[in-house]
Motif scaffolding. Structure first.
Motif, short mmCIF file in Angstrom:
data_model
loop_
_atom_site.label_atom_id
_atom_site.label_comp_id
_atom_site.label_asym_id
_atom_site.label_seq_id
_atom_site.Cartn_x
_atom_site.Cartn_y
_atom_site.Cartn_z
N VAL A 240 50.13 86.40 -36.80
CA VAL A 240 50.54 85.04 -37.17
C VAL A 240 51.17 84.30 -36.00
O VAL A 240 51.64 83.19 -36.14
CB VAL A 240 51.50 85.05 -38.38
N ALA A 241 51.17 84.93 -34.82
CA ALA A 241 51.73 84.31 -33.61
C ALA A 241 51.06 84.95 -32.40
O ALA A 241 49.97 85.52 -32.52
CB ALA A 241 53.25 84.47 -33.57
N SER A 242 51.71 84.92 -31.26
CA SER A 242 51.12 85.39 -30.00
C SER A 242 51.49 86.85 -29.73
O SER A 242 52.45 87.14 -29.02
CB SER A 242 51.60 84.48 -28.87
N TYR A 243 50.72 87.78 -30.33
CA TYR A 243 50.92 89.21 -30.14
C TYR A 243 49.67 89.93 -30.63
O TYR A 243 48.77 89.31 -31.20
CB TYR A 243 52.17 89.70 -30.89
N VAL A 244 49.64 91.24 -30.43
CA VAL A 244 48.55 92.06 -30.96
C VAL A 244 49.12 92.99 -32.02
O VAL A 244 50.32 93.28 -32.02
CB VAL A 244 47.84 92.87 -29.85
#
Length: 153
Positions: free
Chosen positions: A21-25
């Motif tokens: 839901v954001a900038s990550y894996v």
């Protein structure tokens, strides 16, 4: 018995990996360890319920959501390494519970995650753990769980 066979015996089907839901894996491997990002209790891409445990969300429902979070985390591990048979042990579980200020049952809620990991992995599912009450979680989720998993050599 393979982990996949154990899942089948338990009637557990791992979900698809939840989209970030954001900038990550969803998970990262470092050496013999996999670290999952915090997993929300998504079912078919949606939260089954939002809100605070002890104020709208029951502890019993939240315990089920913690279980779902753990299954979502295992799906992320499997997607990264290919097979849960590569898991040597569950090392650590960190559970966050969005809590009403008067709610103090976070350990019981996070048992939802711990118990299903024990059912799936047996002794290899016994782990260190933190259960933390917080004011709010992403998307107003009641629960979030992350795992640290050791892989076989």
């Amino acid at each position: 018995m393979s982990v996949e066979a154990r899942l089948a015996d338990l009637g557990i089907a791992l979900p698809d990996v939840a989209a970030p839901v954001a900038s990550y894996v969803p998970a990262v491997r470092s050496g013999a360890y996999v670290y999952t990002s915090g997993q929300l209790p998504f079912v078919d891409g949606a939260l089954p319920e939002a809100g605070k445990v002890g104020a709208g969300v029951t502890p019993e429902a939240a315990t089920g959501y913690a279980r779902q979070c753990a299954l979502n985390a295992l799906a992320a591990v499997k997607a990264l390494v290919g097979s849960l048979d590569d898991v040597a042990r569950i090392v650590k579980v960190v559970g966050f519970v969005a809590s009403d200020p008067s709610f103090t049952g976070q350990p019981g809620v996070v048992n939802g995650a711990s118990n299903v990991l024990g059912e799936i992995f047996g002794d290899a599912g016994v782990h260190a753990r933190s259960a933390v009450g917080v004011a709010v979680l992403p998307l107003d989720s009641p629960v979030e769980v992350e795992l640290v998993v050791e892989l076989k050599a």
